[in-house]
Scaffold this motif. Structure first.
Motif, PDB file in Angstrom:
ATOM      1  N   UNK A   1       0.867  -1.176   0.000  1.00 19.95           N
ATOM      2  CA  UNK A   1       0.000   0.000   0.000  1.00 19.95           C
ATOM      3  C   UNK A   1       0.903   1.226   0.000  1.00 19.95           C
ATOM      4  N   UNK A   2       1.452   1.526  -1.164  1.00 18.63           N
ATOM      5  CA  UNK A   2       2.440   2.591  -1.281  1.00 18.63           C
ATOM      6  C   UNK A   2       1.761   3.957  -1.395  1.00 18.63           C
ATOM      7  N   UNK A   3       2.227   4.903  -0.593  1.00 19.59           N
ATOM      8  CA  UNK A   3       1.750   6.270  -0.726  1.00 19.59           C
ATOM      9  C   UNK A   3       2.257   6.836  -2.054  1.00 19.59           C
ATOM     10  N   UNK A   4       1.362   7.484  -2.744  1.00 20.00           N
ATOM     11  CA  UNK A   4       1.703   8.039  -4.048  1.00 20.00           C
ATOM     12  C   UNK A   4       0.962   7.344  -5.172  1.00 20.00           C
TER      13      UNK A   4
ATOM     14  N   UNK B   1       7.395  14.244  -2.511  1.00 15.00           N
ATOM     15  CA  UNK B   1       8.664  13.653  -2.902  1.00 15.00           C
ATOM     16  C   UNK B   1       9.593  14.660  -3.565  1.00 15.00           C
ATOM     17  N   UNK B   2       9.051  15.754  -4.053  1.00 19.28           N
ATOM     18  CA  UNK B   2       9.881  16.752  -4.707  1.00 19.28           C
ATOM     19  C   UNK B   2      10.370  17.805  -3.741  1.00 19.28           C
ATOM     20  N   UNK B   3      11.171  18.717  -4.262  1.00 12.63           N
ATOM     21  CA  UNK B   3      11.693  19.816  -3.463  1.00 12.63           C
ATOM     22  C   UNK B   3      10.556  20.744  -3.049  1.00 12.63           C
ATOM     23  N   UNK B   4      10.534  21.125  -1.764  1.00 16.12           N
ATOM     24  CA  UNK B   4       9.471  21.993  -1.275  1.00 16.12           C
ATOM     25  C   UNK B   4       9.582  23.403  -1.862  1.00 16.12           C
ATOM     26  N   UNK B   5      10.814  23.882  -2.057  1.00 18.63           N
ATOM     27  CA  UNK B   5      10.931  25.225  -2.629  1.00 18.63           C
ATOM     28  C   UNK B   5      10.472  25.236  -4.086  1.00 18.63           C
ATOM     29  N   UNK B   6      10.681  24.127  -4.788  1.00 22.42           N
ATOM     30  CA  UNK B   6      10.189  24.039  -6.159  1.00 22.42           C
ATOM     31  C   UNK B   6       8.662  23.938  -6.181  1.00 22.42           C
ATOM     32  N   UNK B   7       8.091  23.240  -5.197  1.00 23.63           N
ATOM     33  CA  UNK B   7       6.638  23.194  -5.082  1.00 23.63           C
ATOM     34  C   UNK B   7       6.090  24.597  -4.817  1.00 23.63           C
TER      35      UNK B   7
ATOM     36  N   UNK C   1      -0.487  18.752 -13.870  1.00 19.93           N
ATOM     37  CA  UNK C   1       0.601  17.843 -14.255  1.00 19.93           C
ATOM     38  C   UNK C   1       1.891  18.189 -13.515  1.00 19.93           C
ATOM     39  N   UNK C   2       2.192  19.489 -13.390  1.00 24.46           N
ATOM     40  CA  UNK C   2       3.409  19.909 -12.695  1.00 24.46           C
ATOM     41  C   UNK C   2       3.326  19.592 -11.202  1.00 24.46           C
ATOM     42  N   UNK C   3       2.180  19.829 -10.588  1.00 25.96           N
ATOM     43  CA  UNK C   3       2.018  19.548  -9.160  1.00 25.96           C
ATOM     44  C   UNK C   3       2.116  18.051  -8.877  1.00 25.96           C
ATOM     45  N   UNK C   4       1.497  17.241  -9.718  1.00 23.06           N
ATOM     46  CA  UNK C   4       1.573  15.783  -9.522  1.00 23.06           C
ATOM     47  C   UNK C   4       2.996  15.285  -9.738  1.00 23.06           C
ATOM     48  N   UNK C   5       3.682  15.852 -10.731  1.00 19.31           N
ATOM     49  CA  UNK C   5       5.064  15.441 -10.960  1.00 19.31           C
ATOM     50  C   UNK C   5       5.943  15.753  -9.764  1.00 19.31           C
ATOM     51  N   UNK C   6       5.786  16.941  -9.190  1.00 21.08           N
ATOM     52  CA  UNK C   6       6.606  17.321  -8.039  1.00 21.08           C
ATOM     53  C   UNK C   6       6.256  16.499  -6.804  1.00 21.08           C
ATOM     54  N   UNK C   7       4.972  16.413  -6.472  1.00 22.70           N
ATOM     55  CA  UNK C   7       4.564  15.797  -5.219  1.00 22.70           C
ATOM     56  C   UNK C   7       4.684  14.276  -5.233  1.00 22.70           C
TER      57      UNK C   7
ATOM     58  N   UNK D   1       8.565  13.321  -7.561  1.00 24.09           N
ATOM     59  CA  UNK D   1       9.811  14.026  -7.279  1.00 24.09           C
ATOM     60  C   UNK D   1      10.440  14.637  -8.506  1.00 24.09           C
ATOM     61  N   UNK D   2       9.636  14.973  -9.514  1.00 28.45           N
ATOM     62  CA  UNK D   2      10.153  15.550 -10.748  1.00 28.45           C
ATOM     63  C   UNK D   2      10.686  16.955 -10.491  1.00 28.45           C
ATOM     64  N   UNK D   3      11.840  17.266 -11.044  1.00 30.46           N
ATOM     65  CA  UNK D   3      12.439  18.588 -10.861  1.00 30.46           C
ATOM     66  C   UNK D   3      11.889  19.570 -11.884  1.00 30.46           C
ATOM     67  N   UNK D   4      12.147  20.851 -11.655  1.00 31.69           N
ATOM     68  CA  UNK D   4      11.672  21.886 -12.577  1.00 31.69           C
ATOM     69  C   UNK D   4      12.253  21.710 -13.973  1.00 31.69           C
TER      70      UNK D   4
END
Length: 349
Positions: free
Chosen positions: A148-151, A233-239, A309-315, A318-321
């Motif tokens: 039961x993986x988060x994400x 999973x991504x960088x909070x400052x990028x979020x 799409x960008x928010x899902x990729x980051x959160x 862990x996709x970077x900008x």
């Protein structure tokens, strides 16, 4: 002297008042829109998204090339080979629904999330493909490793969509109504007589959104993380950067819709016209990829689609900008172009 029942009906207070109600209703374009047009458009959009179509091809993975070949033999699966660590990560990020693990004794273990309906379907198809490729039914002993993986849960999928929608609403409605209200009260007429540059007045609305933005995002994402364990999973400052860019892009759209509107009714109609396609098409509650390929370029060009799409990729992944340049470019275009048009057509009176 009475002219009969018809004359009495026409002079009846109830008849006249009822007729007035109908006339007032017909003079309100937004009332007509929400009563008649919106349900039809919503039905059309959902009908396209959930139309009858061939079964989805499910993405799965296997730890050996032999297993991958067996899985790929079924038309309902797309299989790739990866080690167990990479496969587990693929499950966590939602890029694979199931991982088939080859055990030393020849048996197969299926690792998947049994709370995901697509993963349960992938488990059945995968086992059928492996058993058939092995020559007979149940030729290979199999067991399950439930994860039961988060994400990979639906709540993880929908939270970024709700965040994007929440950033859109206040930006367009809040700024648009504030400008139209000031125009109706003749406040803009007074400001135009001042030496203030037009761009500074419009830019002040964009910047004012940033203060409330921090509170909105922190409260919503804090609740999602604490109550449901939604991953970041991504960088909070990028979020944070993405949230600011998204909010400014929608604020520019709010400015554009209010640039010439003279009444609240007109502004409301324009804002609903702008937001309706995004509510239906941008994949807030289900993937935008469900829509036909012929309208995908339009769907992908919408600012809310790029935002989600960008928010899902980051959160979730862990996709970077640097890996989401297409989404950032679309959002920047929706910021710069509407703001530039607003400067040209803005009406102070």
């Amino acid at each position: 002297m009475s002219n009969g029942p018809t004359s009495n009906l026409e002079t009846s207070s109830l008849f006249q008042l009822t007729a007035v109600r109908f006339k007032l209703f017909l003079r309100e374009p937004e009332a007509i829109f929400w009563t008649f047009v919106f349900p039809i458009l919503l039905a059309v959009g959902l009908g396209l998204a959930f139309r009858n179509r061939p079964a989805d091809v499910l993405q799965v993975a296997a730890t050996t090339p032999q297993l991958t070949q067996k899985l790929a033999s079924d038309k309902g699966l797309t299989a790739s080979t990866m080690n167990e660590a990479d496969g587990t990560h693929a499950l966590a990020t939602g890029s694979a629904l199931l991982l088939a693990i080859q055990n030393p004794d020849g048996s197969v273990s299926y690792k998947y999330d049994d709370t995901n309906p697509d993963a349960r379907t992938a488990r059945l198809i995968a086992d059928r493909a492996i058993q058939t490729a092995s020559g007979q039914h149940d030729a290979v002993r199999a067991d399950n490793q439930l994860v039961h993986e988060k994400g990979a849960r639906y709540i993880d999928f929908v939270v970024p969509g709700l965040l994007g929608m929440n950033l859109m609403g206040p930006a367009i409605w809040g700024l648009g109504f504030a400008i139209v209200e000031a125009r109706q009260k003749k406040l803009l007429k007074r400001l135009v007589a001042s030496p203030m540059p037009k761009w500074q007045y419009l830019a002040s609305f964009l910047l004012s959104r940033l203060i409330m933005l921090v509170i909105e995002v922190v409260v919503f994402l804090g609740f999602a993380g604490l109550a449901f364990g939604v991953p970041f999973r991504g960088s909070l400052w990028q979020l944070g950067f993405l949230c600011i860019l998204i909010s400014l892009s929608f604020s520019a759209l709010g400015l554009l819709t209010a640039s010439r509107a003279k009444t609240m009714e007109a502004a409301s109609g324009l804002m609903n016209l702008v937001m309706l396609p995004m509510w239906i098409l941008s994949g807030v509650f289900f993937s935008a990829s469900r829509f036909p390929a012929i309208i995908q370029p339009f769907v992908r060009a919408l600012p809310l689609t790029a935002a989600i799409d960008a928010l899902r990729g980051n959160m979730l992944q862990g996709t970077s900008l640097s890996q989401m340049l297409s989404q950032i470019t679309i959002l920047l275009a929706w910021l710069v172009i509407p703001f530039a048009i607003s400067l040209k057509i803005f009406r102070w009176r």
